[in-house]
Scaffold this active site. Structure first.
Site, PDB file in Angstrom:
ATOM      1  N   HIS A  70     -15.613 -10.983  25.938  1.00 14.78           N
ATOM      2  CA  HIS A  70     -15.815 -11.611  27.235  1.00 14.78           C
ATOM      3  C   HIS A  70     -16.954 -12.626  27.198  1.00 14.78           C
ATOM      4  CE1 HIS A  70     -13.629  -8.263  29.710  1.00 14.78           C
ATOM      5  NE2 HIS A  70     -12.888  -8.779  28.742  1.00 14.78           N
ATOM      6  N   GLU A  72     -19.500 -13.182  29.176  1.00 15.38           N
ATOM      7  CA  GLU A  72     -20.839 -12.641  29.388  1.00 15.38           C
ATOM      8  C   GLU A  72     -21.385 -12.020  28.106  1.00 15.38           C
ATOM      9  OE1 GLU A  72     -18.416 -11.497  33.162  1.00 15.38           O
ATOM     10  OE2 GLU A  72     -18.039 -11.910  31.052  1.00 15.38           O
ATOM     11  N   CYS A  98     -16.604  -7.705  34.627  1.00 21.92           N
ATOM     12  CA  CYS A  98     -15.913  -6.416  34.519  1.00 21.92           C
ATOM     13  C   CYS A  98     -16.962  -5.309  34.375  1.00 21.92           C
ATOM     14  CB  CYS A  98     -14.969  -6.417  33.313  1.00 21.92           C
ATOM     15  SG  CYS A  98     -15.807  -6.341  31.709  1.00 21.92           S
ATOM     16  N   CYS A 101     -18.997  -5.481  31.041  1.00 23.97           N
ATOM     17  CA  CYS A 101     -19.962  -6.583  31.055  1.00 23.97           C
ATOM     18  C   CYS A 101     -21.094  -6.294  32.036  1.00 23.97           C
ATOM     19  CB  CYS A 101     -19.275  -7.898  31.381  1.00 23.97           C
ATOM     20  SG  CYS A 101     -18.285  -8.535  29.997  1.00 23.97           S
TER      21      CYS A 101
END
Length: 153
Positions: A70, A72, A98, A101
């Protein structure tokens, strides 16, 4: 000429980063900022040198693409790789983080999460952000911010 706000500037950076995403399920960009300076950026993509979703398709397990790191996480890992501290920093993300994260951002010491779009905002992520005293704020990128017709030659 009117200058754009810092929030719009950093969110625009995240939207530009999202254009580098290689996962076809969702394009996300993230920009980590400290003292009005960009310290890292990330986007959804595979490990360095690995197969990308745009080339091989998404590798989906339990409705999640596991081929992708992801945005992040990529931004946090970039800081770790180059020894850049994240404590007290802010992050601008194109989508609400999410749950995984969210936990990584808290552990990295991020104090504010700015996001442009709601995306499956997990109730436990919201609860964890509140427990960790991490502020979240929705910052929608204005359409006029990246208007190339405003640039003069």
């Amino acid at each position: 000429m009117e200058r754009i706000s810092w929030d719009q500037y950093f969110m625009a950076q995240s939207h530009l980063l999202a254009l580098r995403s290689t996962c076809t399920r969702l394009t996300v960009g993230a920009t980590i900022v400290r003292d009005k300076r960009i310290i890292a950026g990330g986007y959804n993509g595979s490990i360095a040198g690995g197969d990308h979703c745009i080339d091989k398709g998404c590798y989906v397990i339990d409705n999640h693409c596991v081929r992708t790191i992801h945005a992040e996480m990529n931004a946090i890992l970039q800081c770790a790789k180059f020894g850049v501290p994240t404590t007290g920093a802010e992050i601008y993300v194109t989508h609400f983080p999410c749950l995984q994260c969210c936990k990584a951002l808290i552990q990295a010491g991020i104090k504010t999460v700015y996001y442009a779009e709601d995306y499956k905002n997990h109730p436990y992520a919201i609860e964890l952000f509140e427990q960790a005293d991490v502020r979240t704020e929705k910052v929608i990128l204005k359409d006029s911010v990246i208007d190339l017709s405003k640039i003069t030659q």
